[in-house]
Design a protein around this motif. Structure first.
Motif: not given
Length: 361
Positions: A287-292, A217-222
């Protein structure tokens, strides 16, 4: 790199490992047309290293699972939901480690002396003819820095991506890859009984085994908390492996709330001062850390992902200004990454997953 026809002979004499530099990155594309939507279109894929598969620009799979190269695991991916009538494209980013890590074992036997490290294998769906035997193009890219240290003896090389060097839109169907060379087929030998070794053939991935694990499962986590935000006195002379740990921090005048960080925030810094913040995600995640961000181009974003903060398991807990530091046994124990932005709106996501509770940015 070219196939070395002398590789098998050297391997039989007990040596001959090829010595191309490790930590290489390659881009592959396969353009194809479909007349109508496909409900079930199962693609099989694996590589020597790790891949990210994109279908019409959407990331559809990451793999392979940890395995021995003697029994190489491949993934089955239903690309049907991502297809559309007309022109489509498979795009694959492959990271060739060239070294053993905690989750990757380099190829052995006669494969490495003959072909070197790195290979991509794709098969099916039969109705679309997407096998890697034909129609694929690929290039090696220097968008990721090759000459970087490993995080420690078990982890990978620190990821450093300069987005300005990455071909714009390379995962999209309309991208023009006409200048890319055809992908090289990795095979050696063959022929009749009169040929070398009676016509023996050397190919990678001779025994393929389906990955039986279900997709993760993959989804955004704040993040749950913003622990602090400070000015960092910029010191570009520090080595990559030291900078996030040792740059001097001073209290700034930032008035930032967690919801500001999540929804998007503008940080203004003076000459010689960067902005550094520490986020807490509440528990450890894979997790795959990401930034926009929206950038002018050339801005540098650095990430350190860690499971713990110094002092959090002692009486009184971690200090309010605690920052991620090296572990005394494993050396540089956080997962580090550096991203150099291109102009415009963009997203950077770390290629490798990390065990993450705290993220220092």
């Amino acid at each position: 790199q070219p196939v070395d026809p002398a590789g098998p002979f050297r391997a039989m004499q007990g040596g001959g490992k090829r010595t191309e530099k490790p930590n290489r990155w390659a881009l592959f594309r396969r353009v194809f047309d479909v007349e109508a939507a496909h409900k079930n279109a199962i693609l099989k894929i694996t590589c020597d290293g790790k891949y990210h598969l994109f279908v019409n620009g959407v990331r559809a799979s990451v793999g392979p699972a940890r395995c021995s190269p003697l029994f190489q695991r491949y993934d089955e991916v239903d690309i049907g939901p991502h297809l559309k009538p007309g022109r489509n494209v498979l795009a694959v980013l492959v990271h060739v480690y060239g070294v053993d890590t905690a989750w990757h074992e380099t190829v052995k036997g006669m494969w490495q002396p003959t072909f070197g490290d790195g290979a991509l294998w794709v098969s099916g769906p039969e109705t679309l003819g997407l096998d890697t035997a034909k129609g694929w193009r690929g290039i090696e890219t220097d968008a990721w820095s090759q000459d970087v240290p490993r995080a420690n003896h078990a982890l990978d090389f620190i990821e450093v991506l300069d987005a300005r060097k990455l071909p714009e839109g390379w995962t999209a169907p309309e991208f023009d890859d006409a200048a890319w060379p055809d992908a090289q087929i990795l095979t050696w030998g063959g022929g009749g009984p009169e040929a070398n070794f009676g016509g023996m053939t050397i190919q990678p991935f001779t025994t393929l085994v389906r990955n039986e694990l279900p997709p993760m499962w993959e989804g955004p986590i704040q993040p749950k908390r913003l622990l602090w935000i400070k000015h960092a006195l910029s010191d570009p002379s520090l080595p990559l492996i030291d900078r996030l740990y040792t740059e001097t921090l001073v209290d700034g005048e930032f008035k930032i709330r967690l919801e500001d960080v999540v929804d998007g925030v503008t940080l203004r810094t003076g000459p010689g001062k960067d902005a550094m913040l520490l986020l807490d995600f509440g528990q450890i995640h894979a997790a795959y850390p990401w930034v926009e961000l929206d950038a002018q181009g050339g801005e540098t974003i650095e990430l350190a992902a860690s499971e713990t903060l110094p002092g959090e398991w002692v009486a009184g807990g971690a200090k309010a200004d605690a920052r991620i530091r090296r572990a005394p046994v494993l050396g540089n124990d956080a997962h580090l990454a550096r991203y150099i932005a291109k102009p415009g709106a963009q997203r950077f996501q770390r290629f490798e997953w990390a065990a993450l509770r705290y993220l220092q940015v």
